[in-house]
Design an enzyme around this catalytic site. Structure first.
Site, PDB file in Angstrom:
ATOM      1  CG  ASP A   7     -13.794   6.864  -4.525  1.00 16.15           C
ATOM      2  OD1 ASP A   7     -12.728   6.381  -4.977  1.00 16.15           O
ATOM      3  OD2 ASP A   7     -13.830   7.571  -3.512  1.00 16.15           O
ATOM      4  CG  ASP A  15     -10.691   8.777  -7.984  1.00 10.58           C
ATOM      5  OD1 ASP A  15     -11.752   9.348  -7.685  1.00 10.58           O
ATOM      6  OD2 ASP A  15      -9.918   8.290  -7.131  1.00 10.58           O
ATOM      7  CG  ASP A  62       0.080   8.150  -3.722  1.00  7.03           C
ATOM      8  OD1 ASP A  62      -0.295   7.446  -4.680  1.00  7.03           O
ATOM      9  OD2 ASP A  62      -0.655   8.424  -2.751  1.00  7.03           O
TER      10      ASP A  62
HETATM   11  P1  ATP Z   1      -9.010   5.421  -1.535  1.00  2.92           P
HETATM   12  O1  ATP Z   1      -9.304   3.978  -1.570  1.00  2.92           O
HETATM   13  O2  ATP Z   1      -8.862   5.960  -0.177  1.00  2.92           O
HETATM   14  O3  ATP Z   1      -9.918   6.273  -2.403  1.00  2.92           O
HETATM   15  P2  ATP Z   1      -7.059   6.302  -3.427  1.00  2.92           P
HETATM   16  O4  ATP Z   1      -5.672   5.829  -3.692  1.00  2.92           O
HETATM   17  O5  ATP Z   1      -8.046   6.199  -4.536  1.00  2.92           O
HETATM   18  O6  ATP Z   1      -7.541   5.528  -2.154  1.00  2.92           O
HETATM   19  P3  ATP Z   1      -7.594   9.092  -3.528  1.00  2.92           P
HETATM   20  O7  ATP Z   1      -7.366  10.119  -2.481  1.00  2.92           O
HETATM   21  O8  ATP Z   1      -8.959   8.832  -4.022  1.00  2.92           O
HETATM   22  O9  ATP Z   1      -6.965   7.769  -2.923  1.00  2.92           O
HETATM   23  O10 ATP Z   1      -6.628   9.448  -4.731  1.00  2.92           O
HETATM   24  C1  ATP Z   1      -6.782   8.938  -6.040  1.00  2.92           C
HETATM   25  C2  ATP Z   1      -5.416   8.782  -6.693  1.00  2.92           C
HETATM   26  O11 ATP Z   1      -4.762  10.045  -6.785  1.00  2.92           O
HETATM   27  C3  ATP Z   1      -4.440   7.903  -5.924  1.00  2.92           C
HETATM   28  O12 ATP Z   1      -4.622   6.550  -6.212  1.00  2.92           O
HETATM   29  C4  ATP Z   1      -3.104   8.414  -6.412  1.00  2.92           C
HETATM   30  O13 ATP Z   1      -2.814   7.918  -7.705  1.00  2.92           O
HETATM   31  C5  ATP Z   1      -3.371   9.898  -6.544  1.00  2.92           C
HETATM   32  N1  ATP Z   1      -3.045  10.620  -5.307  1.00  2.92           N
HETATM   33  C6  ATP Z   1      -3.863  10.918  -4.287  1.00  2.92           C
HETATM   34  N2  ATP Z   1      -3.224  11.602  -3.325  1.00  2.92           N
HETATM   35  C7  ATP Z   1      -1.963  11.760  -3.753  1.00  2.92           C
HETATM   36  C8  ATP Z   1      -0.805  12.398  -3.217  1.00  2.92           C
HETATM   37  N3  ATP Z   1      -0.855  13.000  -2.023  1.00  2.92           N
HETATM   38  N4  ATP Z   1       0.326  12.368  -3.953  1.00  2.92           N
HETATM   39  C9  ATP Z   1       0.351  11.769  -5.163  1.00  2.92           C
HETATM   40  N5  ATP Z   1      -0.678  11.146  -5.716  1.00  2.92           N
HETATM   41  C10 ATP Z   1      -1.841  11.141  -5.031  1.00  2.92           C
HETATM   42 MG    MG Z   2     -10.090   7.027  -4.577  1.00  2.44          MG
END
Ligand code: ATP
Ligand code: MG
Length: 449
Positions: free
Chosen positions: A72, A74, A149
């Site tokens: 997805d 963001d 993170d």
């Molecule tokens: P996925 O492929 O699972 O979507 P993702 O890294 O995009 O991985 P998301 O949960 O969609 O995970 O989160 C989007 C972004 O928000 C992350 O890439 C990170 O920058 C930030 N983020 C998400 N969770 C946290 C957290 N617990 N602490 C700090 N930053 C976070």
């Molecule tokens: Mg994501």
């Protein structure tokens, strides 16, 4: 050399204030605007036209740089949630702990838009262990990057200029296939213990090595996961199990010392001498389906993961003199009660799990009208898939699963011919109607070994 190592482990990634951004042009990273989903482009374009900063951020940029298809897209912006909401008719503000905006496109495509978050020490609410409870202080992009993170997750892509903005050498880490926590890892885990699980999931899913300093505090801080609300842990556990790399995720959890004590379902998976093969098959099956973009059922996987618990409990109850079917139902409730105590498996899943389990003895019945009735059951397909997995794991005869494979597809006349006389037919036919389907006395239920 040693100095270099020390510097790598302790010295780098001081996420101090005034971190300078590196701007990486298209010709270096090769991620073009055409790689971004049309809906995400609509959001960044409209925000930018309205005078705000807007970038694709997080997992999507990381995945594109790794040459993978993002799950997805963001968006991060300088606009507040209210300002975003005002620009998009089909949007709504959600969340209290972290306010974000969901913008909907088409039938059900949702783009998540977050406002740049401010500095950690300004206006946050934390609990006694340092876990952040509320965080709605807005800031600039540099502050926002520091709050993310991992360095690989703190990259901002501007679809208009096709540039990547990198405050924490995330592109370098991605190239080296390293997962590195921004700032002091121990502090960041204390702020949000779920980051430990994210480290495991992302490294397993993307084939990244968790940096030494990032992985080092995890084993000693694992207990902090106990403070995380059950619903959030449950969500993260779903992400692990449905990452398409569940085997690798579980291995990593074990390697990092995160496998025990905070998550009863995980304890069952990890310490399952009885059903190890069955659990592995269920996980592999799920991984394959996800990788082939096929739908998966949470209820089905959970039913698989807990099946051998149910079996053991069922057998104990039968050995203590309970009738087979009441013993099975009591065993299902007993096993689910243990899980629900901590994990609150949502009802919609536990209902499916029970339906799948309760169907199993009915597959043993291959005489009279019963196989026809079972075929009509709305859960037949899930029950049959489950039976097949049991057969593959060697728990029941493959012949039984094959019989049902065939029974489903042949004509009715052939089905009649296929019926197998059951020596233990119910003695009193008239009692049948008074009982629930599958709960008939005197049948050869329970003989599933
Ligand atoms: P996925 O492929 O699972 O979507 P993702 O890294 O995009 O991985 P998301 O949960 O969609 O995970 O989160 C989007 C972004 O928000 C992350 O890439 C990170 O920058 C930030 N983020 C998400 N969770 C946290 C957290 N617990 N602490 C700090 N930053 C976070
Ligand atoms: Mg994501």
């Amino acid at each position: 050399m040693i100095q270099k190592l020390i510097q790598r482990v302790f010295g780098r990634r001081k996420a101090g204030k005034g971190q300078r951004a590196v701007v990486i042009p298209y010709k270096q990273h090769g991620v073009g605007r055409e790689h971004i989903a049309a809906s995400a482009l609509k959001v960044t374009d409209k925000l930018q036209e309205a005078g705000y900063q807007a970038y694709v951020v997080g997992g999507a940029v990381r995945d594109l740089l790794l040459g993978q298809l993002p799950k997805d897209f963001d968006i991060a912006t300088s606009a507040t949630p209210e300002q975003v909401h005002a620009l998009f008719r089909r949007s709504r503000i959600i969340g209290r702990r972290f306010k974000i905006v969901h913008v909907t496109f088409g039938r059900d495509e949702v783009i998540e838009v977050t406002t740049f978050r401010g500095d950690s020490d300004e206006g946050q609410v934390v609990d006694a262990t340092g876990r952040i409870l509320h965080d709605n202080v807005w800031g600039n992009q540099e502050q926002d990057a520091r709050r993310r993170d991992f360095t690989a997750n703190a990259l901002y892509y501007n679809p208009t200029t096709q540039e990547v903005i990198d405050y924490h050498r995330g592109v370098e880490d991605i190239k080296a296939r390293r997962l590195v926590m921004i700032g002091d890892p121990a502090l960041r885990y204390r702020e949000d213990p779920v980051r430990m699980l994210r480290a495991v999931r992302l490294s397993a899913k993307l084939g990244l090595i968790i940096d030494a300093a990032t992985s080092q505090p995890i084993a000693t801080m694992a207990a902090l996961l106990k403070n995380v609300p059950a619903a959030r842990l449950f969500d993260e556990m779903l992400k692990l199990l449905f990452s398409g790399h569940s085997r690798q995720c579980l291995k990593q959890l074990r390697d990092q010392g995160l496998h025990h004590g905070f998550f009863p379902l995980l304890d069952v998976i990890m310490e399952q001498p009885l059903g190890e093969r069955f659990v592995q098959l269920a996980l592999d099956n799920t991984d394959q389906r996800i990788q082939a973009d096929k739908p998966v059922s949470v209820g089905f996987l959970f039913a698989s993961l807990l099946w051998h618990e149910v079996l053991a409990c069922w057998k104990n109850r039968e050995a203590a003199g309970e009738l087979p079917i009441p013993a099975l139902f009591a065993a299902m409730d007993e096993v689910l009660a243990v899980q629900e105590e901590k994990l609150a498996i949502p009802r919609r899943y536990s209902v499916t799990m029970k339906e799948i389990w309760a169907l199993q003895p009915r597959f043993e019945q291959r005489a009279g009208k019963r196989p026809f009735r079972l075929l009509e059951n709305p859960r037949f397909r899930a029950g049959y898939d489950f039976l097949h997995l049991r057969a593959e794991s060697g728990e029941v005869e493959m012949e039984l699963a094959n019989w049902w494979t065939r029974f489903q597809v042949v004509e009715n006349a052939e089905r009649e011919r296929m019926l197998i006389k059951d020596e233990a037919q119910p003695a009193k036919k008239r009692r049948r109607r008074r009982r629930k389907p599958g709960a008939k006395p005197g049948e050869r239920v329970g003989e599933v070994d």
